[in-house]
Scaffold this motif. Structure first.
Motif, PDB file in Angstrom:
ATOM      1  N   LEU A 163      15.091  -7.066   8.759  1.00 57.76           N
ATOM      2  CA  LEU A 163      13.690  -7.466   8.648  1.00 57.76           C
ATOM      3  C   LEU A 163      13.540  -8.986   8.677  1.00 57.76           C
ATOM      4  O   LEU A 163      12.468  -9.503   8.961  1.00 57.76           O
ATOM      5  N   GLN A 164      14.616  -9.691   8.371  1.00 52.24           N
ATOM      6  CA  GLN A 164      14.567 -11.150   8.345  1.00 52.24           C
ATOM      7  C   GLN A 164      15.030 -11.789   9.653  1.00 52.24           C
ATOM      8  O   GLN A 164      15.059 -13.005   9.780  1.00 52.24           O
ATOM      9  N   GLU A 165      15.381 -10.972  10.624  1.00 53.96           N
ATOM     10  CA  GLU A 165      15.832 -11.484  11.915  1.00 53.96           C
ATOM     11  C   GLU A 165      14.675 -12.173  12.630  1.00 53.96           C
ATOM     12  O   GLU A 165      13.557 -11.665  12.677  1.00 53.96           O
ATOM     13  N   THR A 176       9.352 -13.383  11.723  1.00 50.46           N
ATOM     14  CA  THR A 176      10.291 -12.291  11.473  1.00 50.46           C
ATOM     15  C   THR A 176       9.576 -10.953  11.527  1.00 50.46           C
ATOM     16  O   THR A 176       8.344 -10.886  11.483  1.00 50.46           O
ATOM     17  N   LEU A 177      10.354  -9.890  11.591  1.00 50.12           N
ATOM     18  CA  LEU A 177       9.799  -8.545  11.613  1.00 50.12           C
ATOM     19  C   LEU A 177       9.030  -8.249  10.326  1.00 50.12           C
ATOM     20  O   LEU A 177       7.982  -7.618  10.345  1.00 50.12           O
ATOM     21  N   SER A 178       9.509  -8.746   9.213  1.00 50.52           N
ATOM     22  CA  SER A 178       8.816  -8.518   7.942  1.00 50.52           C
ATOM     23  C   SER A 178       7.449  -9.196   7.913  1.00 50.52           C
ATOM     24  O   SER A 178       6.553  -8.764   7.193  1.00 50.52           O
ATOM     25  N   ASP A 179       7.266 -10.250   8.704  1.00 48.64           N
ATOM     26  CA  ASP A 179       5.957 -10.898   8.800  1.00 48.64           C
ATOM     27  C   ASP A 179       4.947 -10.003   9.517  1.00 48.64           C
ATOM     28  O   ASP A 179       3.749 -10.084   9.268  1.00 48.64           O
TER      29      ASP A 179
END
Length: 96
Positions: free
Chosen positions: A15-17, A29-32
């Motif tokens: 998720l932090q990639e 990032t994906l989590s954003d």
């Protein structure tokens, strides 16, 4: 077997990639991009509301409590119609 599973599922992604870099060189990032659907505040409010509702129902006289539980299905059973509730309690439908 592990190889087959990875082939079907695909690679693991963090998720932090970093997906992209913005104009100001901040990494996206994906989590954003993913919405957090498990809002702790809402969950607590719902639990608090349910607890308060239970205590209010318990404060009702026995007959009224039974009517509310039957009509709205709050006793772990499906809700009954106005006619079904009236018939079970032996009262007129207009009293339900």
């Amino acid at each position: 077997m592990q190889f087959r599973r990875e082939k079907k599922v695909g690679p693991t992604v963090s998720l932090q990639e970093s997906l992209d870099t913005g104009k100001d060189d901040s990494a996206l990032t994906l989590s954003d991009l993913l919405q957090d659907t498990a809002c702790m505040e809402e969950t607590c409010e719902k639990k608090d509301d349910a607890s308060r509702l239970r205590s209010l129902i318990e404060a009702l006289p026995a007959r009224e409590r039974q009517l509310v539980l039957l009509r709205y299905g709050l006793g772990g059973q499906p809700p009954l119609t106005q006619s079904e509730t009236a018939q079970l309690l032996g009262i007129s439908r207009s009293y339900v």
